[in-house]
Enzyme design. Structure first.
Site, PDB file in Angstrom:
ATOM      1  N   SER A 374      39.552  45.187  32.322  1.00 37.27           N
ATOM      2  CA  SER A 374      38.517  45.849  33.228  1.00 37.27           C
ATOM      3  C   SER A 374      37.799  46.259  34.415  1.00 37.27           C
ATOM      4  CB  SER A 374      37.110  44.730  32.709  1.00 37.27           C
ATOM      5  OG  SER A 374      37.233  44.476  31.284  1.00 37.27           O
ATOM      6  N   LYS A 377      37.033  49.831  35.288  1.00 33.68           N
ATOM      7  CA  LYS A 377      35.829  49.650  34.890  1.00 33.68           C
ATOM      8  C   LYS A 377      35.264  50.528  36.212  1.00 33.68           C
ATOM      9  CE  LYS A 377      34.081  46.465  31.589  1.00 33.68           C
ATOM     10  NZ  LYS A 377      35.329  46.107  30.885  1.00 33.68           N
ATOM     11  N   SER A 429      30.003  43.005  32.738  1.00 37.06           N
ATOM     12  CA  SER A 429      31.375  43.789  31.881  1.00 37.06           C
ATOM     13  C   SER A 429      31.164  44.428  30.526  1.00 37.06           C
ATOM     14  CB  SER A 429      33.250  43.073  32.256  1.00 37.06           C
ATOM     15  OG  SER A 429      34.193  43.203  31.797  1.00 37.06           O
ATOM     16  N   LYS A 535      35.505  43.560  40.828  1.00 39.03           N
ATOM     17  CA  LYS A 535      35.148  43.311  39.377  1.00 39.03           C
ATOM     18  C   LYS A 535      36.884  42.169  38.801  1.00 39.03           C
ATOM     19  CE  LYS A 535      33.920  44.610  35.680  1.00 39.03           C
ATOM     20  NZ  LYS A 535      33.915  43.493  34.821  1.00 39.03           N
TER      21      LYS A 535
END
Length: 592
Positions: A374, A377, A429, A535
């Site tokens: 993720s 992202k 997320s 993140k």
């Protein structure tokens, strides 16, 4: 002040700068140059002509971080920030930001080198020049970047200079904002957000960013790099050139307890350590050791005003032990121990980077392609803030609402603003939020992935391939590297709008049956002192992944950590590596 009057004053001041300074003789101390507090070494001797200082064009301008252009037969162009200076060899006029100004001394060819007038060119590019006649020292301070840095945050950017004005966005500590208008002693400064929106910030929570070390000329040389440990310190990344490890002469010798000084006419450099003196001249493979000629394995380099010498030559001629580690690509001069350049980790790869300059501080397996989960992202959010409007209404498709894995629990047909989806993307997320954003901006996730790959290529991420907006990789094989993900994340951190979504512990957005409470799943943001973002992620292929940033004592450091064995192990290593990153930044020869 009009630029003509300003430059006229500068030219008048130049006379004072060198008045009484004789042409260089054998018994006269050569001119010393300092750019932003760092000593500058030049490959040719500066020349005093008609009470003006002329310097070798390309070497001097590159040391300032300027772009240098040459158009035959005689046009020289220098660009730095918002300023451009153009002048022709032998002509007594020049162009400064498009306006013609007179020159007392023109640019000229001397001994097959192009020389340019120091003060005129420097101040035309926005720099300040000073001179100390007693020490024959010239100091140059490049123009600051015209930015504020948030030192106490989160900080609201408001529509007007008032605490009651609407909030345009909120940004964390460490965020840099472009200055539009500021007044000394004022309580507020007007700033520009990406996209041209103007806002205001309270000055008591910010500081003006000053001139910083010039590292741009060296970063390209460091594309192929090793690491240097000397005198128990990690000095930082050093270049590999033609299979030779070059080290910064001044910092390496000083770390070992020696000293470095100019010699002769100022172009020779003397390094002294343990009763030995090595006298080198850049671009010459012949040196002098205690008065005797010796051969070097390769000529020393002079890049951005910094002398570099092959590590083996320094060790052999100054009587220093040298060792090399293939595993960490680290050369050690002198006894081992002290601050380690490349610490041991259990994860598969990492990289530590100074955010302000992009200088790499430490790395392991940083160019090995891997699934990144993720942390994908980050690119999705960057494109959203670059290409979308935060208040745009997005209708969630059935495809987006049905995405597996972590979710905001969006429903098909639900309408949310892009801002709300970005909170869902970055905090919890949400894979559903990622696909909803992709479809809104590009029509389909496949089309959005093409935009992701194009933007990655623009940022220099050449070993990256995106397939999904979320990072889901069950049936596909997207990949990136720690180094590429750092490039993408650096670009993201330089966008204040992106930053507004990456730091919050929690946020609230509407839902069909009441408000949704979004809690940040990134434990680094929640637990590390000074954390600013960004993140985390996990898939079975990628393992645990994290991009993290933190701000401490006026510096921001970023970490990319890939392939963690467990969630707890990932964060434990992240905390340790980030602490280490700040230590490395303090010792880095590039940043001092």
């Amino acid at each position: 002040m009009a630029i003509r009057r300003k430059l006229a004053a500068a030219l008048a001041a130049t006379t004072l700068l060198v008045s009484g300074a004789p042409a260089l003789a054998a018994d006269v101390q050569p001119l010393s140059f300092y750019v932003n507090g760092r000593e500058l070494y030049l490959p040719q001797t500066p020349i005093l002509q008609e009470n003006r200082v002329l310097v070798p064009m390309r070497a001097y301008l590159e040391s300032l971080g300027a772009e240098v252009g040459w158009e035959p037969p005689n046009l020289v162009t220098a660009r730095m920030g918002e300023h451009t200076v153009s002048l022709r060899i032998g002509q007594y006029t020049a162009q400064v930001d498009g306006r013609e100004v007179p020159l007392d001394v023109p640019a000229q060819i001397i001994a097959d080198r192009t020389y340019v007038p120091l003060r005129f060119l420097s101040e035309g590019l926005g720099a300040e020049v000073g001179y100390d006649g007693a020490t024959r020292t010239v100091t140059v301070v490049t123009a600051p970047p015209g930015q504020l840095e948030v030192i106490d945050g989160p900080l609201n950017v408001r529509a007007e200079p008032s605490t009651t004005a609407p909030i345009l966005t909120t940004v964390p500590v460490g965020t840099r904002l472009d200055i539009v208008s500021e007044q000394p002693g004022a309580e507020w400064t007007q700033v520009a957000l990406p996209g041209g929106t103007l806002g205001w910030v309270a000055n008591r929570y910010t500081r003006t960013v000053g001139s910083e070390p010039v590292v741009q000329p060296l970063l390209a040389l460091l594309e192929q790099r090793a690491y240097l440990q000397a005198g128990g310190q990690c000095i930082g990344a050093v270049p590999l050139v033609n299979n030779l490890t070059y080290v910064p002469l001044v910092e390496a010798v000083e770390a070992l307890g020696g000293s470095v000084r100019r010699a002769g006419d100022g172009t020779a450099i003397a390094a002294e350590l343990g009763g030995r003196q090595l006298l080198i001249t850049p671009d010459s493979a012949t040196a002098t050791l205690n008065g005797q000629a010796v051969a070097l394995s390769a000529a020393p380099l002079l890049v951005g005003g910094r002398p570099l010498i092959p590590a083996r030559d320094l060790a052999d001629h100054l009587g220093v032990t040298l060792s090399w580690s293939d595993a960490t690509r680290t050369v050690t001069l002198g006894p081992a121990g002290g601050t380690t350049c490349i610490p041991d980790i259990a994860a598969q790869a990492y990289i530590l980077v100074d955010v302000a300059t992009g200088a790499v501080l430490s790395e392991y397996n940083a160019r090995a392609p891997r699934a990144i989960a993720s942390t994908t992202k980050i690119m999705t959010a960057l494109l959203a803030v670059e290409q979308g409007h935060p208040d745009a209404v997005v209708t969630v498709s059935a495809n987006a609402a049905s995405q597996p894995g972590t979710s905001v629990y969006l429903r098909a047909g639900e309408q949310r603003t892009l801002r709300e989806l970005l909170y869902g993307l970055m905090l919890v997320s949400g894979n559903d939020a990622a696909v909803a954003i992709a479809e809104h901006l590009a029509g389909s996730e496949e089309a959005f992935a093409r935009r992701m790959n194009l933007r990655a290529a623009e940022l220099g991420a050449q070993n990256t391939y995106f397939v999904t907006a979320s990072g889901l990789d069950d049936d596909v094989n997207p990949y990136s590297t720690a180094e590429d993900l750092a490039r993408i994340s650096l670009a993201s951190l330089r966008n204040p709008l992106f930053r507004s979504y990456m730091y919050l512990p929690q946020a609230t957005i509407p839902g069909p049956w009441g408000n949704r409470q979004l809690t940040n799943s990134n434990l680094f943001v929640l637990r590390y002192p000074g954390a600013t973002g960004v993140k985390n992620g996990w898939t079975e292929k990628a393992g645990y992944t994290l991009v993290a940033s933190a701000w401490r004592d006026g510096r921001e450091v970023m970490l990319v950590l890939l392939g963690g064995e467990s969630r707890s192990a990932l964060y434990a290593e992240a905390y340790s590596l980030m602490d280490h990153g700040f230590v490395l930044a303090d010792h880095s020869w590039l940043l001092r």
